[in-house]
Design a protein around this motif. Sequence first.
Motif, PDB file in Angstrom:
ATOM      1  N   TRP A  11      40.940  44.115  45.693  1.00 33.05           N
ATOM      2  CA  TRP A  11      39.598  44.042  45.121  1.00 33.05           C
ATOM      3  C   TRP A  11      39.709  43.814  43.626  1.00 33.05           C
ATOM      4  O   TRP A  11      40.653  44.240  43.005  1.00 33.05           O
ATOM      5  CB  TRP A  11      38.814  45.320  45.377  1.00 33.05           C
ATOM      6  N   GLY A  12      38.719  43.146  43.064  1.00 32.03           N
ATOM      7  CA  GLY A  12      38.780  42.785  41.664  1.00 32.03           C
ATOM      8  C   GLY A  12      39.296  41.376  41.525  1.00 32.03           C
ATOM      9  O   GLY A  12      39.732  40.757  42.478  1.00 32.03           O
ATOM     10  N   PRO A  13      39.235  40.815  40.303  1.00 33.14           N
ATOM     11  CA  PRO A  13      39.639  39.432  40.110  1.00 33.14           C
ATOM     12  C   PRO A  13      41.094  39.219  40.488  1.00 33.14           C
ATOM     13  O   PRO A  13      41.959  40.047  40.211  1.00 33.14           O
ATOM     14  CB  PRO A  13      39.422  39.210  38.618  1.00 33.14           C
ATOM     15  N   ALA A  14      41.364  38.104  41.155  1.00 34.35           N
ATOM     16  CA  ALA A  14      42.743  37.742  41.458  1.00 34.35           C
ATOM     17  C   ALA A  14      43.480  37.476  40.159  1.00 34.35           C
ATOM     18  O   ALA A  14      42.875  37.157  39.144  1.00 34.35           O
ATOM     19  CB  ALA A  14      42.770  36.490  42.332  1.00 34.35           C
ATOM     20  N   TYR A  72      25.713  40.220  28.052  1.00 39.92           N
ATOM     21  CA  TYR A  72      26.282  38.868  28.025  1.00 39.92           C
ATOM     22  C   TYR A  72      27.576  38.846  28.841  1.00 39.92           C
ATOM     23  O   TYR A  72      28.452  39.685  28.651  1.00 39.92           O
ATOM     24  CB  TYR A  72      26.560  38.422  26.592  1.00 39.92           C
ATOM     25  N   HIS A  73      27.688  37.896  29.757  1.00 40.36           N
ATOM     26  CA  HIS A  73      28.866  37.776  30.620  1.00 40.36           C
ATOM     27  C   HIS A  73      29.839  36.770  30.009  1.00 40.36           C
ATOM     28  O   HIS A  73      29.485  35.606  29.801  1.00 40.36           O
ATOM     29  CB  HIS A  73      28.472  37.284  32.019  1.00 40.36           C
ATOM     30  N   GLU A  74      31.044  37.216  29.736  1.00 40.91           N
ATOM     31  CA  GLU A  74      32.082  36.292  29.282  1.00 40.91           C
ATOM     32  C   GLU A  74      32.668  35.570  30.492  1.00 40.91           C
ATOM     33  O   GLU A  74      33.070  36.197  31.467  1.00 40.91           O
ATOM     34  CB  GLU A  74      33.192  37.051  28.536  1.00 40.91           C
ATOM     35  N   ALA A  75      32.712  34.254  30.422  1.00 38.38           N
ATOM     36  CA  ALA A  75      33.218  33.455  31.539  1.00 38.38           C
ATOM     37  C   ALA A  75      34.742  33.392  31.496  1.00 38.38           C
ATOM     38  O   ALA A  75      35.366  33.630  30.458  1.00 38.38           O
ATOM     39  CB  ALA A  75      32.629  32.055  31.491  1.00 38.38           C
ATOM     40  N   MET A  76      35.350  33.061  32.642  1.00 37.28           N
ATOM     41  CA  MET A  76      36.798  32.882  32.706  1.00 37.28           C
ATOM     42  C   MET A  76      37.219  31.560  32.067  1.00 37.28           C
ATOM     43  O   MET A  76      38.332  31.443  31.566  1.00 37.28           O
ATOM     44  CB  MET A  76      37.257  32.904  34.164  1.00 37.28           C
ATOM     45  N   VAL A  77      36.340  30.562  32.118  1.00 45.70           N
ATOM     46  CA  VAL A  77      36.629  29.257  31.523  1.00 45.70           C
ATOM     47  C   VAL A  77      35.754  29.124  30.286  1.00 45.70           C
ATOM     48  O   VAL A  77      34.529  29.030  30.387  1.00 45.70           O
ATOM     49  CB  VAL A  77      36.334  28.112  32.512  1.00 45.70           C
ATOM     50  N   ASP A  78      36.377  29.126  29.114  1.00 47.55           N
ATOM     51  CA  ASP A  78      35.577  29.099  27.899  1.00 47.55           C
ATOM     52  C   ASP A  78      35.358  27.665  27.416  1.00 47.55           C
ATOM     53  O   ASP A  78      35.841  26.696  27.990  1.00 47.55           O
ATOM     54  CB  ASP A  78      36.207  29.967  26.808  1.00 47.55           C
ATOM     55  N   SER A 380      27.746  37.134  39.594  1.00 47.18           N
ATOM     56  CA  SER A 380      28.392  36.627  38.378  1.00 47.18           C
ATOM     57  C   SER A 380      29.905  36.615  38.520  1.00 47.18           C
ATOM     58  O   SER A 380      30.582  35.667  38.103  1.00 47.18           O
ATOM     59  CB  SER A 380      27.989  37.474  37.171  1.00 47.18           C
ATOM     60  N   THR A 381      30.459  37.668  39.104  1.00 46.54           N
ATOM     61  CA  THR A 381      31.915  37.765  39.254  1.00 46.54           C
ATOM     62  C   THR A 381      32.457  36.644  40.137  1.00 46.54           C
ATOM     63  O   THR A 381      33.439  35.984  39.803  1.00 46.54           O
ATOM     64  CB  THR A 381      32.299  39.130  39.839  1.00 46.54           C
ATOM     65  N   VAL A 382      31.817  36.416  41.279  1.00 45.65           N
ATOM     66  CA  VAL A 382      32.287  35.378  42.200  1.00 45.65           C
ATOM     67  C   VAL A 382      32.059  33.995  41.601  1.00 45.65           C
ATOM     68  O   VAL A 382      32.910  33.111  41.725  1.00 45.65           O
ATOM     69  CB  VAL A 382      31.599  35.522  43.572  1.00 45.65           C
ATOM     70  N   ALA A 383      30.927  33.805  40.935  1.00 43.49           N
ATOM     71  CA  ALA A 383      30.656  32.511  40.309  1.00 43.49           C
ATOM     72  C   ALA A 383      31.692  32.209  39.226  1.00 43.49           C
ATOM     73  O   ALA A 383      32.188  31.074  39.118  1.00 43.49           O
ATOM     74  CB  ALA A 383      29.252  32.487  39.723  1.00 43.49           C
ATOM     75  N   CYS A 384      32.025  33.209  38.417  1.00 46.40           N
ATOM     76  CA  CYS A 384      33.055  33.024  37.380  1.00 46.40           C
ATOM     77  C   CYS A 384      34.409  32.688  38.003  1.00 46.40           C
ATOM     78  O   CYS A 384      35.143  31.829  37.508  1.00 46.40           O
ATOM     79  CB  CYS A 384      33.184  34.280  36.530  1.00 46.40           C
ATOM     80  N   THR A 385      34.750  33.380  39.078  1.00 47.14           N
ATOM     81  CA  THR A 385      36.026  33.134  39.750  1.00 47.14           C
ATOM     82  C   THR A 385      36.060  31.726  40.334  1.00 47.14           C
ATOM     83  O   THR A 385      37.067  31.020  40.234  1.00 47.14           O
ATOM     84  CB  THR A 385      36.254  34.178  40.853  1.00 47.14           C
ATOM     85  N   LEU A 386      34.960  31.314  40.936  1.00 49.16           N
ATOM     86  CA  LEU A 386      34.879  29.964  41.490  1.00 49.16           C
ATOM     87  C   LEU A 386      35.000  28.916  40.393  1.00 49.16           C
ATOM     88  O   LEU A 386      35.698  27.904  40.558  1.00 49.16           O
ATOM     89  CB  LEU A 386      33.557  29.793  42.247  1.00 49.16           C
ATOM     90  N   GLU A 387      34.332  29.145  39.269  1.00 45.70           N
ATOM     91  CA  GLU A 387      34.425  28.175  38.175  1.00 45.70           C
ATOM     92  C   GLU A 387      35.871  28.023  37.712  1.00 45.70           C
ATOM     93  O   GLU A 387      36.342  26.923  37.439  1.00 45.70           O
ATOM     94  CB  GLU A 387      33.541  28.591  36.996  1.00 45.70           C
ATOM     95  N   GLU A 520      38.253  41.600  60.034  1.00 45.73           N
ATOM     96  CA  GLU A 520      39.040  42.780  60.390  1.00 45.73           C
ATOM     97  C   GLU A 520      38.509  44.047  59.730  1.00 45.73           C
ATOM     98  O   GLU A 520      39.111  45.101  59.829  1.00 45.73           O
ATOM     99  CB  GLU A 520      40.505  42.556  60.021  1.00 45.73           C
ATOM    100  N   GLY A 521      37.391  43.909  59.011  1.00 45.63           N
ATOM    101  CA  GLY A 521      36.800  45.074  58.371  1.00 45.63           C
ATOM    102  C   GLY A 521      37.371  45.402  57.016  1.00 45.63           C
ATOM    103  O   GLY A 521      37.077  46.469  56.458  1.00 45.63           O
ATOM    104  N   ASN A 522      38.210  44.509  56.461  1.00 42.32           N
ATOM    105  CA  ASN A 522      38.803  44.755  55.148  1.00 42.32           C
ATOM    106  C   ASN A 522      37.860  44.278  54.048  1.00 42.32           C
ATOM    107  O   ASN A 522      37.152  43.274  54.195  1.00 42.32           O
ATOM    108  CB  ASN A 522      40.132  44.008  55.023  1.00 42.32           C
ATOM    109  N   VAL A 523      37.865  45.012  52.945  1.00 46.11           N
ATOM    110  CA  VAL A 523      37.058  44.636  51.790  1.00 46.11           C
ATOM    111  C   VAL A 523      37.578  43.323  51.212  1.00 46.11           C
ATOM    112  O   VAL A 523      38.780  43.144  51.031  1.00 46.11           O
ATOM    113  CB  VAL A 523      37.105  45.740  50.720  1.00 46.11           C
ATOM    114  N   ARG A 524      36.666  42.392  50.938  1.00 45.04           N
ATOM    115  CA  ARG A 524      37.056  41.082  50.420  1.00 45.04           C
ATOM    116  C   ARG A 524      37.068  41.099  48.892  1.00 45.04           C
ATOM    117  O   ARG A 524      36.234  41.734  48.251  1.00 45.04           O
ATOM    118  CB  ARG A 524      36.092  40.002  50.905  1.00 45.04           C
ATOM    119  N   SER A 525      38.004  40.361  48.325  1.00 44.13           N
ATOM    120  CA  SER A 525      38.090  40.241  46.870  1.00 44.13           C
ATOM    121  C   SER A 525      37.175  39.128  46.382  1.00 44.13           C
ATOM    122  O   SER A 525      36.817  38.214  47.143  1.00 44.13           O
ATOM    123  CB  SER A 525      39.524  39.914  46.461  1.00 44.13           C
ATOM    124  N   PRO A 526      36.781  39.144  45.096  1.00 45.26           N
ATOM    125  CA  PRO A 526      36.029  38.005  44.538  1.00 45.26           C
ATOM    126  C   PRO A 526      36.768  36.685  44.708  1.00 45.26           C
ATOM    127  O   PRO A 526      36.148  35.638  44.925  1.00 45.26           O
ATOM    128  CB  PRO A 526      35.881  38.391  43.061  1.00 45.26           C
TER     129      PRO A 526
END
Length: 571
Positions: A11-14, A72-78, A380-387, A520-526
């Motif tokens: 869990w949390g950002p890869a 304010y959300h800081e993005a992963m890609v600046d 926001s977390t998943v969108a940032c990770t996808l970007e 399988e019931g496992n928590v998915r990561s962003p």
Amino acid sequence: MQQIATSTRCWGPAPARCCRLSVRCDAGRPSVATNAVAAPPRAAAGVPPLAGAGVAEPLSVSDVGKSTNIRYHEAMVDRREKELLLGQRGCVLWFTGLSGSGKSTVACTLEHMLHERGHFTALLDGDNVRHGLNKDLGFSAEDRAENIRRIGEVSKLFADSGAITMTSFISPYRADREAVRARCQPGEFMEVFMDIPIEVCEQRDPKGLYKKARAGLIKNFTGIDDPYEAPLTPEITVRAVDEAGQPRSPADMAQQILEQLDGMGYLRDPAMPTLTVASALQRKHSDGILDYSCLCTGAVAAFRAPARKPLAPRRAVAVGANNKGTTNGAAPQHLEVTDVGKSTNIRWVETMVDREDKERLLGQRGCVLWFTGLSGSGKSTVACTLEHMLHERGHFTALLDGDNVRHGLNKDLGFSAEDRAENIRRIGEVAKLFADAGSVTMTSFISPYRVDRDAVRERCRQGEFLEVFMDIPIELCEQRDPKGLYKKARAGLIKNFTGIDDPYEAPLSPEVVVKPYDEEGNVRSPHDMALQVLTALEEAGYLRDPAMPTLAVANALQRKHSDGVLDFAGL
């Protein structure tokens, strides 16, 4: 679209990494060097499991204008990483001048010149924006100020994405233009003053508006019964005639601006490969060696076929001292105008560089990925990770986050039902502008009302709007409560809070549904969630094959040598 499930328990950002690439030459052998830089971690680390998770310290929030409890959300890609990808510096070229001074014509011509050199551009025309984002505004002093404020915020969003952004607005009041300048980074805002006398503009009168204003049919018309405040120290001044007193063509005026942009360092050397080129070289083979049999002239020709359609010429002609709007001095033919909302006497301006041209340049299809879900669902977390994932593949993206937009464009809106509807309407129009520019555009908004989301869908092309439903139960979101807002809402300190005392209307048939657990019931990561969305994008045909060169790559190869062979020794 297939939903992807994995068995990861992370869990949390890869542990994502941003690759900054440079082309180097070792002993005459070409390769691509990778300087990996760790991506900045997201402060919010996804949605926690139902049980056994400690409650994190709430993130700090603030109030901006009427928008309360936002951060304010800081993005992963600046911004810098996007500028490296595009091979240019983002900026705002603010065209200002009287109606009929040639703002739209010269801006369109300049955009065409820049596109031909392989640069990514955005053109925001005053009349076009009044067909969508600003159709609720008229021409009073207050509405004109709001018109300029909004488009200033949108131009800043484009510049922050690395685009060379051109705006074409009369923008008559000096204070409004200076307010836009103050919102930009130092040196990023360049005022382009179309210094064309009112006599010339009135002679030309392309839309017949001066004639209507003189007849009293239009009130508050700039230059007639409403003032135009000329810039005091514009970065660029464009005049109607040259030093010999001859009328200047739009191409000559645009060339002047392009040369000044070049001199200011906003444009790369056309022979220098961008990060996109370097990324393509690295992707082609794991050892970074370019396979000339795939990327030399034959492949370039294959990729570029069929040939680009001829660019549609602009109807407007040169603006000169004695030019009456036609090449032979005859009376001008007035262009058709219409009314849209409160915006009157406007017309749609067709640009020289259309959406398909930009999509070919970027090697992708523009689209809107509309992330919707409760507060704390991980939008926001998943969108940032996808970007970040898309950027790593060399794709151009834009991320419009709900809280971030409320720091600028929508800071005048609160959280009443009416304000929420206007919030979504505006950002839907902005997302459409980015998609029309060829961007893979992600928006992260609660957007609780179904009718508002469907209204955005209606404004987009068929198949362009993809609703991404973060289907996270309110119990999980409230357990996580990253900003401490559920706690405040339960205590009665926040009214009209979605999921507590204001409804959230879940999508009925979203294109992508993201759930918190895998099969399988496992928590998915962003990271896993973002990968599901990326897979859906690929299956829908929005992303190119990573091994296929974009038009920008092909153009760079072709420019370097007429035979299409890249000279590594010279790089």
